[in-house]
Design a protein around this motif. Sequence first.
Motif, PDB file in Angstrom:
ATOM      1  N   PRO A  24     -47.197 -24.127  12.273  1.00 25.78           N
ATOM      2  CA  PRO A  24     -48.207 -23.228  12.842  1.00 25.78           C
ATOM      3  C   PRO A  24     -49.634 -23.727  12.719  1.00 25.78           C
ATOM      4  O   PRO A  24     -50.493 -23.320  13.511  1.00 25.78           O
ATOM      5  CB  PRO A  24     -47.999 -21.918  12.065  1.00 25.78           C
ATOM      6  CG  PRO A  24     -47.295 -22.310  10.813  1.00 25.78           C
ATOM      7  CD  PRO A  24     -46.439 -23.483  11.179  1.00 25.78           C
ATOM      8  N   TRP A  25     -49.919 -24.612  11.767  1.00 23.36           N
ATOM      9  CA  TRP A  25     -51.288 -25.082  11.612  1.00 23.36           C
ATOM     10  C   TRP A  25     -51.723 -25.937  12.819  1.00 23.36           C
ATOM     11  O   TRP A  25     -52.910 -26.119  13.050  1.00 23.36           O
ATOM     12  CB  TRP A  25     -51.448 -25.866  10.319  1.00 23.36           C
ATOM     13  CG  TRP A  25     -50.555 -27.056  10.163  1.00 23.36           C
ATOM     14  CD1 TRP A  25     -50.814 -28.350  10.543  1.00 23.36           C
ATOM     15  CD2 TRP A  25     -49.250 -27.079   9.574  1.00 23.36           C
ATOM     16  NE1 TRP A  25     -49.764 -29.156  10.221  1.00 23.36           N
ATOM     17  CE2 TRP A  25     -48.791 -28.418   9.620  1.00 23.36           C
ATOM     18  CE3 TRP A  25     -48.434 -26.098   8.997  1.00 23.36           C
ATOM     19  CZ2 TRP A  25     -47.537 -28.787   9.129  1.00 23.36           C
ATOM     20  CZ3 TRP A  25     -47.190 -26.474   8.505  1.00 23.36           C
ATOM     21  CH2 TRP A  25     -46.755 -27.794   8.572  1.00 23.36           C
ATOM     22  N   GLN A  58     -42.584 -23.635   9.050  1.00 26.99           N
ATOM     23  CA  GLN A  58     -43.182 -24.208   7.857  1.00 26.99           C
ATOM     24  C   GLN A  58     -44.514 -23.546   7.523  1.00 26.99           C
ATOM     25  O   GLN A  58     -45.242 -23.108   8.407  1.00 26.99           O
ATOM     26  CB  GLN A  58     -43.374 -25.712   8.073  1.00 26.99           C
ATOM     27  CG  GLN A  58     -42.079 -26.433   8.408  1.00 26.99           C
ATOM     28  CD  GLN A  58     -42.286 -27.874   8.814  1.00 26.99           C
ATOM     29  OE1 GLN A  58     -43.146 -28.568   8.280  1.00 26.99           O
ATOM     30  NE2 GLN A  58     -41.494 -28.339   9.771  1.00 26.99           N
ATOM     31  N   ALA A  59     -44.808 -23.478   6.234  1.00 28.86           N
ATOM     32  CA  ALA A  59     -46.061 -22.914   5.750  1.00 28.86           C
ATOM     33  C   ALA A  59     -47.008 -24.044   5.369  1.00 28.86           C
ATOM     34  O   ALA A  59     -46.589 -25.175   5.115  1.00 28.86           O
ATOM     35  CB  ALA A  59     -45.802 -22.019   4.541  1.00 28.86           C
ATOM     36  N   ALA A  60     -48.300 -23.729   5.315  1.00 35.31           N
ATOM     37  CA  ALA A  60     -49.306 -24.729   4.946  1.00 35.31           C
ATOM     38  C   ALA A  60     -50.412 -24.071   4.139  1.00 35.31           C
ATOM     39  O   ALA A  60     -50.600 -22.856   4.180  1.00 35.31           O
ATOM     40  CB  ALA A  60     -49.887 -25.386   6.198  1.00 35.31           C
ATOM     41  N   MET A  61     -51.138 -24.886   3.404  1.00 27.82           N
ATOM     42  CA  MET A  61     -52.345 -24.442   2.707  1.00 27.82           C
ATOM     43  C   MET A  61     -53.544 -24.918   3.495  1.00 27.82           C
ATOM     44  O   MET A  61     -53.627 -26.095   3.870  1.00 27.82           O
ATOM     45  CB  MET A  61     -52.402 -25.012   1.285  1.00 27.82           C
ATOM     46  CG  MET A  61     -51.426 -24.404   0.312  1.00 27.82           C
ATOM     47  SD  MET A  61     -51.763 -22.671  -0.099  1.00 27.82           S
ATOM     48  CE  MET A  61     -53.386 -22.805  -0.853  1.00 27.82           C
ATOM     49  N   MET A  72     -59.588 -28.353   8.010  1.00 26.38           N
ATOM     50  CA  MET A  72     -59.221 -27.186   7.213  1.00 26.38           C
ATOM     51  C   MET A  72     -57.887 -27.370   6.487  1.00 26.38           C
ATOM     52  O   MET A  72     -57.650 -26.719   5.471  1.00 26.38           O
ATOM     53  CB  MET A  72     -59.133 -25.947   8.105  1.00 26.38           C
ATOM     54  CG  MET A  72     -60.457 -25.496   8.691  1.00 26.38           C
ATOM     55  SD  MET A  72     -60.283 -24.046   9.770  1.00 26.38           S
ATOM     56  CE  MET A  72     -59.952 -22.755   8.562  1.00 26.38           C
ATOM     57  N   LEU A  73     -57.040 -28.242   6.986  1.00 26.59           N
ATOM     58  CA  LEU A  73     -55.704 -28.401   6.407  1.00 26.59           C
ATOM     59  C   LEU A  73     -55.777 -29.071   5.042  1.00 26.59           C
ATOM     60  O   LEU A  73     -56.215 -30.216   4.914  1.00 26.59           O
ATOM     61  CB  LEU A  73     -54.821 -29.223   7.357  1.00 26.59           C
ATOM     62  CG  LEU A  73     -53.375 -29.424   6.914  1.00 26.59           C
ATOM     63  CD1 LEU A  73     -52.623 -28.097   6.862  1.00 26.59           C
ATOM     64  CD2 LEU A  73     -52.667 -30.414   7.844  1.00 26.59           C
ATOM     65  N   LEU A  74     -55.345 -28.365   4.010  1.00 21.72           N
ATOM     66  CA  LEU A  74     -55.251 -28.937   2.667  1.00 21.72           C
ATOM     67  C   LEU A  74     -53.942 -29.696   2.495  1.00 21.72           C
ATOM     68  O   LEU A  74     -53.911 -30.830   2.040  1.00 21.72           O
ATOM     69  CB  LEU A  74     -55.309 -27.825   1.613  1.00 21.72           C
ATOM     70  CG  LEU A  74     -56.639 -27.479   0.988  1.00 21.72           C
ATOM     71  CD1 LEU A  74     -56.497 -26.277   0.075  1.00 21.72           C
ATOM     72  CD2 LEU A  74     -57.199 -28.665   0.205  1.00 21.72           C
ATOM     73  N   ARG A  75     -52.842 -29.024   2.874  1.00 22.41           N
ATOM     74  CA  ARG A  75     -51.538 -29.663   2.794  1.00 22.41           C
ATOM     75  C   ARG A  75     -50.553 -28.906   3.676  1.00 22.41           C
ATOM     76  O   ARG A  75     -50.517 -27.679   3.664  1.00 22.41           O
ATOM     77  CB  ARG A  75     -51.016 -29.684   1.357  1.00 22.41           C
ATOM     78  CG  ARG A  75     -49.678 -30.401   1.218  1.00 22.41           C
ATOM     79  CD  ARG A  75     -49.171 -30.368  -0.210  1.00 22.41           C
ATOM     80  NE  ARG A  75     -47.852 -30.956  -0.299  1.00 22.41           N
ATOM     81  CZ  ARG A  75     -47.080 -30.915  -1.381  1.00 22.41           C
ATOM     82  NH1 ARG A  75     -47.515 -30.329  -2.476  1.00 22.41           N
ATOM     83  NH2 ARG A  75     -45.890 -31.465  -1.380  1.00 22.41           N
ATOM     84  N   GLY A  76     -49.787 -29.636   4.434  1.00 23.24           N
ATOM     85  CA  GLY A  76     -48.755 -29.023   5.243  1.00 23.24           C
ATOM     86  C   GLY A  76     -47.628 -30.027   5.487  1.00 23.24           C
ATOM     87  O   GLY A  76     -47.897 -31.198   5.766  1.00 23.24           O
ATOM     88  N   PRO A  77     -46.393 -29.617   5.303  1.00 23.25           N
ATOM     89  CA  PRO A  77     -46.006 -28.267   4.896  1.00 23.25           C
ATOM     90  C   PRO A  77     -46.009 -28.096   3.377  1.00 23.25           C
ATOM     91  O   PRO A  77     -45.982 -29.087   2.642  1.00 23.25           O
ATOM     92  CB  PRO A  77     -44.577 -28.156   5.438  1.00 23.25           C
ATOM     93  CG  PRO A  77     -44.045 -29.562   5.351  1.00 23.25           C
ATOM     94  CD  PRO A  77     -45.218 -30.456   5.659  1.00 23.25           C
ATOM     95  N   PHE A 273     -47.619 -23.934  -4.600  1.00 20.24           N
ATOM     96  CA  PHE A 273     -47.593 -24.634  -3.314  1.00 20.24           C
ATOM     97  C   PHE A 273     -48.048 -26.086  -3.401  1.00 20.24           C
ATOM     98  O   PHE A 273     -48.363 -26.712  -2.391  1.00 20.24           O
ATOM     99  CB  PHE A 273     -48.423 -23.866  -2.288  1.00 20.24           C
ATOM    100  CG  PHE A 273     -47.844 -22.514  -1.976  1.00 20.24           C
ATOM    101  CD1 PHE A 273     -46.622 -22.397  -1.342  1.00 20.24           C
ATOM    102  CD2 PHE A 273     -48.507 -21.358  -2.356  1.00 20.24           C
ATOM    103  CE1 PHE A 273     -46.072 -21.161  -1.073  1.00 20.24           C
ATOM    104  CE2 PHE A 273     -47.965 -20.104  -2.092  1.00 20.24           C
ATOM    105  CZ  PHE A 273     -46.735 -20.005  -1.442  1.00 20.24           C
ATOM    106  N   GLY A 274     -48.077 -26.609  -4.621  1.00 20.33           N
ATOM    107  CA  GLY A 274     -48.253 -28.048  -4.798  1.00 20.33           C
ATOM    108  C   GLY A 274     -49.639 -28.591  -4.517  1.00 20.33           C
ATOM    109  O   GLY A 274     -49.781 -29.770  -4.167  1.00 20.33           O
ATOM    110  N   VAL A 275     -50.683 -27.775  -4.693  1.00 16.08           N
ATOM    111  CA  VAL A 275     -52.043 -28.258  -4.461  1.00 16.08           C
ATOM    112  C   VAL A 275     -52.931 -28.060  -5.683  1.00 16.08           C
ATOM    113  O   VAL A 275     -54.163 -28.067  -5.580  1.00 16.08           O
ATOM    114  CB  VAL A 275     -52.673 -27.568  -3.224  1.00 16.08           C
ATOM    115  CG1 VAL A 275     -52.004 -28.032  -1.942  1.00 16.08           C
ATOM    116  CG2 VAL A 275     -52.609 -26.043  -3.342  1.00 16.08           C
ATOM    117  N   ALA A 276     -52.320 -27.877  -6.846  1.00 15.57           N
ATOM    118  CA  ALA A 276     -53.092 -27.618  -8.069  1.00 15.57           C
ATOM    119  C   ALA A 276     -53.886 -28.835  -8.516  1.00 15.57           C
ATOM    120  O   ALA A 276     -54.788 -28.713  -9.357  1.00 15.57           O
ATOM    121  CB  ALA A 276     -52.160 -27.162  -9.194  1.00 15.57           C
ATOM    122  N   ASP A 277     -53.586 -30.006  -7.964  1.00 13.43           N
ATOM    123  CA  ASP A 277     -54.376 -31.190  -8.292  1.00 13.43           C
ATOM    124  C   ASP A 277     -55.719 -31.182  -7.570  1.00 13.43           C
ATOM    125  O   ASP A 277     -56.626 -31.960  -7.901  1.00 13.43           O
ATOM    126  CB  ASP A 277     -53.615 -32.465  -7.914  1.00 13.43           C
ATOM    127  CG  ASP A 277     -53.279 -32.528  -6.424  1.00 13.43           C
ATOM    128  OD1 ASP A 277     -53.022 -31.463  -5.829  1.00 13.43           O
ATOM    129  OD2 ASP A 277     -53.261 -33.643  -5.869  1.00 13.43           O
TER     130      ASP A 277
END
Length: 343
Positions: A24-25, A58-61, A72-77, A273-277
Motif C-alpha cells: 500500500p505504500w 503488507q504493512a509498512a512503517m 516517508m518510507l522508513l521500512r516496508g514491508p 516492527f523492526g525499526v528500533a535501530d
Amino acid sequence: IGAVTSTRESGAVGHEGVAAAFMPWEGLNPTSVLFTPARNAGITSVMIAPQGGLIAGQAAMIHLVPGTAAEMLLRGPVGMVAALGPGRGPNATPRAETLMRLRELFDDARMYRAHRADFDRAQTRELAAGHLDLEALLPVLDGRLPLIVAADKSSDIETALNLAKEYNLKLIIAGGAEAWEVADKLAAAHVPVLTGAMNNIPESFASLGQRQENAGILSKAGVAVSVIGNAGGGDEDAFNVRNVRYEAGNAVAYGMDWNAALRAITLTPAETFGVADRIGSLAPGKVADVVVWSGDPLEFATQAEHVFVSGREIIQPSRQDLLEQRYKSLPANYRGHGDTDRH
C-alpha cells in the motif's frame, strides 16, 4: 474523506481475498492533509496496513516528514496482514474454513518454492494464489516477516498461536479484544499484541470479553503491548492517530504501568516492527525524532510544544488551523450563506 470513496484505499481486491503482494505504500499520498495534524500533535512515525480479505497485503512503517512517498518510507514491508475471525454478512466465511484456506496458502507457498521452475512451465497443479502472492508469502514462512493476524476472540487468538507453531511463523496479534484471557500463552510464545484501551463495548460476538484493563493485564503478564486506537472503529478510518496518547493514558487509568504505557506508543512498536535501530527512543545514532510536551504526554490537556522529525523542527499549519484563521477574520458585514433580508 469517509464520504468520498475515491479518497479511501484500504485494501487490494486480490484473488479470492488473497493480496499478499500488495504494497500500500506505493499508493501513499504524501500530500494528504491528514498527516500535518498528526505530526503537530506529536506523532512522528506510524505503521500503515491494508485491510480486508484473507490476506490483505503488507504493512509498512512511514516517517511523517514533509516530502515524497519514498522519503516517508522508513521500512516496508514490516508484516503481512491476515484475518482469522469470521467475516460478516450472509455469505461470511466460517472460522474453520478461514483456517483451512490459510493452511492451503502456506502449503502451496512451500510447494511453489520447491517447484518454482515447474510452476513457471505450468507443470504443477493449480495453486491457491498467483506467483506474486506466493512469492510474497515466502518471507513469512521463513520467519523473516511477521504475520499480523487480526483476531479478537480468545479462541481465535489461540488458533493463531497454534497456526504459528505449526508453520514456525513469527506472529503479531492485532485487535485482541479478549487477549487478556490468554495472556500467559501469548507471553510464553513471545507474541506481541496491538490493542487499545478506550472501548469496553463489544462490537460483535467475537469481542464479548472486551475490557479496558486488557492492555494492562497483557503488559503485566509479560506481553509486548503496542497501544493503538480502538475507540469504536473511527480513529483509524479518519487517521486520528494523534489520539493514541489518550489510549495510553486510559490504559494507565485501567491498571497499566505509566512507563509501560509510554513505551507502548514509542519503543515497543518500533521493536515489534523492526525499526528500533532508527526510532522509538532517544539514543546516539538514531533518527532525531523529539517531541517537547507542556506536561505529561498521557494527560488529556497536555500539548506538543515542539516537534522535531529527523532533527528538524517542523512547524506547519494544519487544515484545521487554516480554517480557524479563515473564520476568525471574516468581514464585519459577513452573513452566512443563504441569509437574506426579509421584508
